[in-house]
Motif scaffolding. Structure first.
Motif, mmCIF file in Angstrom:
data_model
loop_
_atom_site.group_PDB
_atom_site.id
_atom_site.type_symbol
_atom_site.label_atom_id
_atom_site.label_comp_id
_atom_site.label_asym_id
_atom_site.label_seq_id
_atom_site.Cartn_x
_atom_site.Cartn_y
_atom_site.Cartn_z
ATOM 1 N N UNK A 275 0.820 -1.216 0.000
ATOM 2 C CA UNK A 275 0.000 0.000 0.000
ATOM 3 C C UNK A 275 0.855 1.267 0.000
ATOM 4 N N UNK A 276 1.967 1.206 -0.752
ATOM 5 C CA UNK A 276 2.872 2.358 -0.848
ATOM 6 C C UNK A 276 3.340 2.831 0.523
ATOM 7 N N UNK A 277 3.437 1.902 1.455
ATOM 8 C CA UNK A 277 3.857 2.258 2.811
ATOM 9 C C UNK A 277 5.368 2.379 2.931
ATOM 10 N N UNK A 278 5.802 2.553 4.174
ATOM 11 C CA UNK A 278 7.213 2.712 4.474
ATOM 12 C C UNK A 278 7.931 1.378 4.257
ATOM 13 N N UNK A 279 9.119 1.429 3.741
ATOM 14 C CA UNK A 279 9.882 0.195 3.562
ATOM 15 C C UNK A 279 10.165 -0.413 4.941
ATOM 16 N N UNK A 280 10.237 -1.727 5.036
ATOM 17 C CA UNK A 280 10.449 -2.350 6.355
ATOM 18 C C UNK A 280 11.848 -2.068 6.898
ATOM 19 N N UNK A 281 11.895 -1.830 8.204
ATOM 20 C CA UNK A 281 13.181 -1.677 8.886
ATOM 21 C C UNK A 281 13.766 -3.044 9.241
ATOM 22 N N UNK A 282 12.860 -3.978 9.559
ATOM 23 C CA UNK A 282 13.264 -5.330 9.966
ATOM 24 C C UNK A 282 12.517 -6.337 9.116
ATOM 25 N N UNK A 283 13.233 -7.295 8.570
ATOM 26 C CA UNK A 283 12.639 -8.392 7.816
ATOM 27 C C UNK A 283 12.863 -9.675 8.622
ATOM 28 N N UNK A 284 11.813 -10.460 8.791
ATOM 29 C CA UNK A 284 11.903 -11.657 9.624
ATOM 30 C C UNK A 284 11.560 -12.889 8.794
ATOM 31 N N UNK A 285 12.500 -13.834 8.759
ATOM 32 C CA UNK A 285 12.291 -15.132 8.115
ATOM 33 C C UNK A 285 11.982 -16.187 9.186
ATOM 34 N N UNK A 286 11.356 -17.297 8.796
ATOM 35 C CA UNK A 286 10.981 -18.332 9.775
ATOM 36 C C UNK A 286 12.165 -19.150 10.296
ATOM 37 N N UNK A 287 11.842 -20.111 11.124
ATOM 38 C CA UNK A 287 12.808 -21.063 11.689
ATOM 39 C C UNK A 287 13.505 -21.840 10.573
ATOM 40 N N UNK A 427 9.984 -17.618 15.900
ATOM 41 C CA UNK A 427 10.143 -18.154 14.548
ATOM 42 C C UNK A 427 9.882 -19.648 14.614
ATOM 43 N N UNK A 428 9.166 -20.159 13.620
ATOM 44 C CA UNK A 428 8.784 -21.560 13.678
ATOM 45 C C UNK A 428 8.614 -22.117 12.268
ATOM 46 N N UNK A 429 8.574 -23.441 12.190
ATOM 47 C CA UNK A 429 8.330 -24.134 10.928
ATOM 48 C C UNK A 429 7.331 -25.254 11.193
ATOM 49 N N UNK A 430 6.047 -24.926 11.070
ATOM 50 C CA UNK A 430 5.000 -25.902 11.338
ATOM 51 C C UNK A 430 4.609 -26.695 10.103
ATOM 52 N N UNK A 431 5.411 -26.551 9.026
ATOM 53 C CA UNK A 431 5.123 -27.329 7.815
ATOM 54 C C UNK A 431 5.221 -28.828 8.074
ATOM 55 N N UNK A 432 5.942 -29.210 9.134
ATOM 56 C CA UNK A 432 6.044 -30.624 9.498
ATOM 57 C C UNK A 432 4.657 -31.240 9.707
ATOM 58 N N UNK A 433 3.684 -30.424 10.127
ATOM 59 C CA UNK A 433 2.401 -30.963 10.578
ATOM 60 C C UNK A 433 1.277 -30.778 9.568
ATOM 61 N N UNK A 434 1.588 -30.172 8.415
ATOM 62 C CA UNK A 434 0.585 -30.049 7.370
ATOM 63 C C UNK A 434 -0.569 -29.149 7.769
ATOM 64 N N UNK A 435 -1.610 -29.183 6.958
ATOM 65 C CA UNK A 435 -2.785 -28.342 7.190
ATOM 66 C C UNK A 435 -3.721 -29.055 8.163
ATOM 67 N N UNK A 436 -3.322 -29.043 9.432
ATOM 68 C CA UNK A 436 -4.016 -29.757 10.501
ATOM 69 C C UNK A 436 -4.264 -28.789 11.661
ATOM 70 N N UNK A 437 -4.883 -29.240 12.746
ATOM 71 C CA UNK A 437 -5.055 -28.351 13.896
ATOM 72 C C UNK A 437 -3.740 -27.898 14.524
ATOM 73 N N UNK A 438 -2.642 -28.627 14.302
ATOM 74 C CA UNK A 438 -1.386 -28.327 14.980
ATOM 75 C C UNK A 438 -0.930 -26.878 14.856
#
Length: 531
Positions: A275-287, A427-438
């Protein structure tokens, strides 16, 4: 209600065990992704009536007197944990050729083991059982102690604690700024079980009145706290970008895909501001988003420097390696790196609380001799655990409190440094558990840490749920599960909490003491009436 209670009380044998199991399945509907907290008002009265139906013969030995109650508690727990944790088996199917044999252990064995905690809860309650409101107090004490123990015994696994069922939304989360999870667990069971009093015990009016007052205070305090002015961002404002790449777990662990995985993260990092906003100061990648040992790949650091603009900071999950000395294998850590715009690593924090059988192998010498290995750690010996959790200091002086993956579920392990930081970082990587309640359950539990500490949370997940959550547990921005993209927002401010961790611990034992007195007085009156 009285007729239903009577039918449940009269059950025995396999019928009683099945209804106990069914009650546990009903109780888990109060947890994400359903969040039907009213399910607790069905499940726990059923449990009370099942325990009411246990009538041991006075001449029975100790084991025979308590075994039926213990069995009811275990069946309830088995149903609850089976219904709430079945998705753990999905992690073992990522490398099915290696780990498929262990699926029954994860899907059935772990719930069977965790059910022992609820068996203990019912055993403790049965020791104080009576025919009135005291038995509701006894059940609350039993579950309060059992859930407290579940938080730290055998490295701890407080996943889906009963108290979370009473906090499905920010309105009902605000009590966590006053009470710890152990107290909320205890009071939640009292309130959920109170309807069992209707037509089946002494002190019905008093018990229901107390339960209604507790529930009303819970909701009322939520309205009050959410009506307060929202915490304002501190100056200067920081814009945070969450990167959610949605990379299949099988691809993440494929050596041939490492370069592609890395480039996908870099590409999302350079996306134009929203939305033409301010460029990010901090970029965060997952686990573990950096798919190789970063310190062994100077070209990767150079690529990061290329995509970061002047003054930008990257926070990324990675595996860190450390030389253990001559003749010893290197140690590997599940870590977070802070990297500046010149490609320099300016900060790092390692995971303290590792996942048993996932990131390391308990009793490694013995179990590895049987051919077993940990699931998520591909390096020899698995991960090592750090001994401390330092705040990560960002250029400019801001600090974040690091929580890697499921460390965010351990409320008692989030120490006083969290309230000193500008934000919690999960930071996390929940891809191990698929599209489940986890993944939904994981996010919900992490969300509560913000209310407990009065500190906003930055959460980046590979497949989701990534979000910025303010100090009241309110979602500011987020990316749903399996939504690939980025989201930018200004980091919210902090909010004061009513009590600190020490005071909350004292409140738990005070509440347990009061309920114990109620149970003891009720038990004494019950014995007098019997005699």
């Amino acid at each position: 209600m009285e007729r239903l209670a009577g039918r449940i009380i009269l059950l025995s044998g396999a019928s009683r065990a099945f209804v106990g199991f069914l009650a546990g399945l009903v109780a888990v509907l109060a947890q994400p992704p359903f969040g039907i907290f009213a399910a607790g008002f069905v499940a726990f009265p059923m449990l009370v009536w099942l325990i009411d139906g246990v009538s041991p013969h006075p001449e029975d030995g100790v084991l025979r007197r308590f075994l039926p109650s213990v069995s009811i508690g275990w069946c309830f727990g088995f149903g609850y944990f089976l219904g709430g944790l079945w998705w753990l088996g999905n992690a073992l199917l990522i490398e099915a050729d290696v780990f498929a044999w262990a699926v029954p252990l994860a899907v059935i064995g772990l719930p069977a083991f965790l059910g022992l905690f609820y068996a203990l809860a019912v055993l403790l309650a049965r020791c104080l059982w009576s025919d009135g409101v005291g038995r509701i107090a006894a059940l609350a004490i039993g579950f309060g102690i059992a859930e407290w123990l579940r938080g730290f015994l055998f490295t701890g696994f407080p996943w889906n604690a009963i108290g979370y069922a009473a906090m499905p939304m920010p309105l009902m989360m605000q009590s966590a700024s006053v009470l710890n999870l152990a107290t909320i667990n205890t009071l939640a069971v009292f309130v959920f079980a109170a309807p069992a009093l209707i037509g089946t015990g002494k002190g019905t009016r008093a018990g229901l009145a107390v339960a209604a007052a507790l529930f009303g205070a819970h909701i009322g305090y939520g309205y009050y706290r959410l009506a307060l002015p929202a915490p304002q961002p501190p100056e200067p404002e920081l814009t945070v970008r969450l990167v959610q790449p949605v990379i299949d777990q099988a691809k993440k662990i494929d050596d041939r895909e490492r370069a592609s995985v890395f480039e996908q993260h870099l590409s999302l990092t350079t996306a134009p501001p929203q939305d033409d906003g301010k460029r990010p100061d901090i970029v965060v990648w997952p686990e573990t988003s950096i798919p190789f040992i970063l310190t062994d790949n100077p070209d990767a650091l150079a690529r990061i420097a290329d995509v970061l603009e002047e003054g930008q900071i990257l926070i990324a999950g990675a595996v860190r390696v450390e030389d253990a000395g001559a003749g010893l294998p290197p140690r590997y850590y599940n870590s977070i790196y802070v990297i500046d715009d010149r490609g320099q690593i300016v900060g790092a924090a390692d995971k303290i609380h590792l996942v048993p059988f996932g990131e390391y192998l308990p009793f490694e010498d013995l179990l590895s001799s049987w051919g077993l290995s940990s699931v998520a750690a591909s390096m020899p010996g698995g991960f090592s655990a750090a001994t401390s959790r330092p705040l990560l200091t960002l250029p400019g002086g801001r600090t974040v409190y690091p929580l890697i993956c499921y460390e965010a579920i351990f409320a008692d392990e989030v120490d006083g440094n969290a309230s000193l930081s500008d934000a919690l970082l999960n930071v996390t990587n929940d891809a191990w558990f698929g599209d489940t309640p986890g993944p939904r359950q994981h996010f919900h539990q992490a969300q509560l840490r913000t209310v407990e500490t009065g500190t906003p949370m930055i959460r980046a997940a590979n497949n989701g749920i990534s979000a910025i959550v303010d100090a009241r547990g309110v979602l500011v921005v987020g990316l749903g599960y399996n939504y690939k993209g980025v989201t930018d927002t200004i980091l919210p401010g902090k909010m004061s909490t009513t009590t600190d961790a020490t005071m909350r611990g004292k409140i738990f034992w005070f509440v347990a003491g009061v309920l114990l007195l109620v149970a003891l007085f009720s038990r004494a009156g019950f014995n007098i009436r019997k005699n």
